[in-house]
Write an enzyme that holds these catalytic residues in place. Structure first.
Site, PDB file in Angstrom:
ATOM      1  N   HIS A 133      13.755  39.153  23.531  1.00 58.69           N
ATOM      2  CA  HIS A 133      15.135  39.586  23.311  1.00 58.69           C
ATOM      3  C   HIS A 133      15.725  39.011  22.027  1.00 58.69           C
ATOM      4  CE1 HIS A 133      15.372  39.677  27.998  1.00 58.69           C
ATOM      5  NE2 HIS A 133      14.624  40.668  27.515  1.00 58.69           N
ATOM      6  N   LYS A 162      19.826  29.486  19.370  1.00 59.42           N
ATOM      7  CA  LYS A 162      19.718  28.983  20.745  1.00 59.42           C
ATOM      8  C   LYS A 162      19.074  27.604  20.750  1.00 59.42           C
ATOM      9  CE  LYS A 162      18.985  33.718  22.278  1.00 59.42           C
ATOM     10  NZ  LYS A 162      17.961  34.712  22.623  1.00 59.42           N
ATOM     11  N   TYR A 210      20.194  27.063  28.087  1.00 63.34           N
ATOM     12  CA  TYR A 210      20.256  27.115  26.631  1.00 63.34           C
ATOM     13  C   TYR A 210      21.675  27.347  26.141  1.00 63.34           C
ATOM     14  CZ  TYR A 210      19.568  32.136  27.650  1.00 63.34           C
ATOM     15  OH  TYR A 210      19.651  33.413  28.169  1.00 63.34           O
ATOM     16  N   ASP A 240      13.044  45.110  30.375  1.00 65.41           N
ATOM     17  CA  ASP A 240      11.948  44.556  29.576  1.00 65.41           C
ATOM     18  C   ASP A 240      10.681  45.408  29.655  1.00 65.41           C
ATOM     19  OD1 ASP A 240      13.692  42.619  28.870  1.00 65.41           O
ATOM     20  OD2 ASP A 240      12.760  41.019  30.044  1.00 65.41           O
TER      21      ASP A 240
HETATM   22  C1  LIG Z   1      21.875  37.113  28.513  1.00 68.96           C
HETATM   23  C2  LIG Z   1      23.089  37.351  29.358  1.00 68.96           C
HETATM   24  C3  LIG Z   1      23.043  38.151  30.485  1.00 68.96           C
HETATM   25  N1  LIG Z   1      24.165  38.346  31.233  1.00 68.96           N
HETATM   26  C4  LIG Z   1      24.065  39.172  32.437  1.00 68.96           C
HETATM   27  C5  LIG Z   1      23.539  40.581  32.185  1.00 68.96           C
HETATM   28  C6  LIG Z   1      22.736  40.889  33.425  1.00 68.96           C
HETATM   29  O1  LIG Z   1      23.588  41.468  34.422  1.00 68.96           O
HETATM   30  C7  LIG Z   1      22.258  39.533  33.934  1.00 68.96           C
HETATM   31  C8  LIG Z   1      20.819  39.253  33.586  1.00 68.96           C
HETATM   32  O2  LIG Z   1      20.667  39.486  32.191  1.00 68.96           O
HETATM   33  P1  LIG Z   1      19.210  39.589  31.559  1.00 68.96           P
HETATM   34  O3  LIG Z   1      18.314  40.344  32.474  1.00 68.96           O
HETATM   35  O4  LIG Z   1      19.398  40.119  30.144  1.00 68.96           O
HETATM   36  O5  LIG Z   1      18.781  38.066  31.528  1.00 68.96           O
HETATM   37  P2  LIG Z   1      17.465  37.500  30.776  1.00 68.96           P
HETATM   38  O6  LIG Z   1      16.333  38.466  30.922  1.00 68.96           O
HETATM   39  O7  LIG Z   1      17.305  36.118  31.231  1.00 68.96           O
HETATM   40  O8  LIG Z   1      17.928  37.502  29.256  1.00 68.96           O
HETATM   41  C9  LIG Z   1      17.700  36.398  28.400  1.00 68.96           C
HETATM   42  O9  LIG Z   1      16.317  36.363  28.193  1.00 68.96           O
HETATM   43  C10 LIG Z   1      15.813  35.690  27.062  1.00 68.96           C
HETATM   44  C11 LIG Z   1      15.040  34.495  27.538  1.00 68.96           C
HETATM   45  C12 LIG Z   1      16.769  35.310  26.015  1.00 68.96           C
HETATM   46  O10 LIG Z   1      16.429  34.543  25.112  1.00 68.96           O
HETATM   47  C13 LIG Z   1      18.105  35.902  25.986  1.00 68.96           C
HETATM   48  O11 LIG Z   1      19.037  34.865  25.746  1.00 68.96           O
HETATM   49  C14 LIG Z   1      18.525  36.662  27.167  1.00 68.96           C
HETATM   50  O12 LIG Z   1      18.399  38.017  26.808  1.00 68.96           O
HETATM   51  O13 LIG Z   1      23.105  38.562  33.279  1.00 68.96           O
HETATM   52  C15 LIG Z   1      25.385  37.791  30.903  1.00 68.96           C
HETATM   53  O14 LIG Z   1      26.406  37.993  31.588  1.00 68.96           O
HETATM   54  N2  LIG Z   1      25.460  37.003  29.783  1.00 68.96           N
HETATM   55  C16 LIG Z   1      24.350  36.756  28.992  1.00 68.96           C
HETATM   56  O15 LIG Z   1      24.467  36.006  27.985  1.00 68.96           O
END
Ligand SMILES: Cc1cn([C@H]2C[C@H](O)[C@@H](COP(=O)(O)OP(=O)(O)O[C@H]3O[C@H](C)C(=O)[C@H](O)[C@H]3O)O2)c(=O)[nH]c1=O
Length: 183
Positions: A62, A72, A132, A168
């Site tokens: 991401h 980060k 992070y 993803d």
């Molecule tokens: C990233 C983020 C997500 N969300 C909400 C959106 C979704 O409803 C839920 C899960 O989000 P997501 O599936 O995008 O989470 P990750 O897959 O852990 O995303 C992260 O994964 C990799 C490791 C990264 O480096 C990024 O910082 C970030 O994209 O949290 C938020 O409300 N705020 C946020 O800053």
């Protein structure tokens, strides 16, 4: 705090001082003065994130496009991950190259990932807590995703059959990717 450079310009491994005693441990997970002294970087974090993952969960790759790009400061509170950072800065000598490191809640190493990188990790244990600090706010409209298993990137995540979000599973192929980042 020890600071180690990596094969990608600007990506740093930080080794904080951990104070252990009969009660457990203490460490400063971030100190702005120490961070600036040891890295030369002036950072302003505006958002802290935390996620927990079961073993074999893979989150990434991401990034957020400018002007919402994020630096980060990454650490693992408990458990362990293989963390992957891909240089997506156009004209960078390491464009498309990646840095890989295992971070865990025991050694407490941290990773500084500057803007211009795609980032992800694979959880190596159940109940891995990943925390992070970000230098910019979450902006869904600016989010980008590059396929974790892209053949050109050829990343070894250290796990088999990853557990992956629907988002993803539909990332871009690197060969089609038009980077928004200048080096
Ligand atoms: C990233 C983020 C997500 N969300 C909400 C959106 C979704 O409803 C839920 C899960 O989000 P997501 O599936 O995008 O989470 P990750 O897959 O852990 O995303 C992260 O994964 C990799 C490791 C990264 O480096 C990024 O910082 C970030 O994209 O949290 C938020 O409300 N705020 C946020 O800053």
């Amino acid at each position: 705090m020890q600071v180690l450079e990596t094969n990608i310009d600007g990506v740093l491994v930080l080794e904080p001082k951990v104070f252990g005693d009969s009660r457990g441990y203490f460490l400063e997970s971030f100190n702005q003065l120490v961070f600036k002294k040891e890295t030369g970087l002036e950072v302003n974090f505006v958002q802290d994130n935390e996620s927990m993952s079961a073993k074999n969960v893979l989150r990434g790759l991401h990034f957020q496009s400018p002007p919402h790009d994020q630096g980060k400061l990454i650490r693992v509170v408990q458990g362990s991950v293989r963390d992957i950072v891909v240089d997506i800065r156009k004209d960078s000598a390491t464009y498309g190259k990646h840095f890989s490191i295992e971070l865990d809640g025991t050694a407490k190493k941290m990773l500084w990932v500057p803007p211009g990188m795609a980032h992800g990790f694979a959880s190596l244990e159940d109940n891995t807590i990943f925390a992070y600090k970000c230098t910019n706010y979450y902006e869904p409209s600016a989010e980008g995703c590059i396929m974790w298993n892209d053949a050109d990137l050829n990343i070894d995540w250290g796990i088999e059959d990853p557990i992956i979000s629907e988002k993803d599973q539909n990332g871009e192929l690197f060969k089609d990717f038009k980077s928004p980042f200048e080096f």
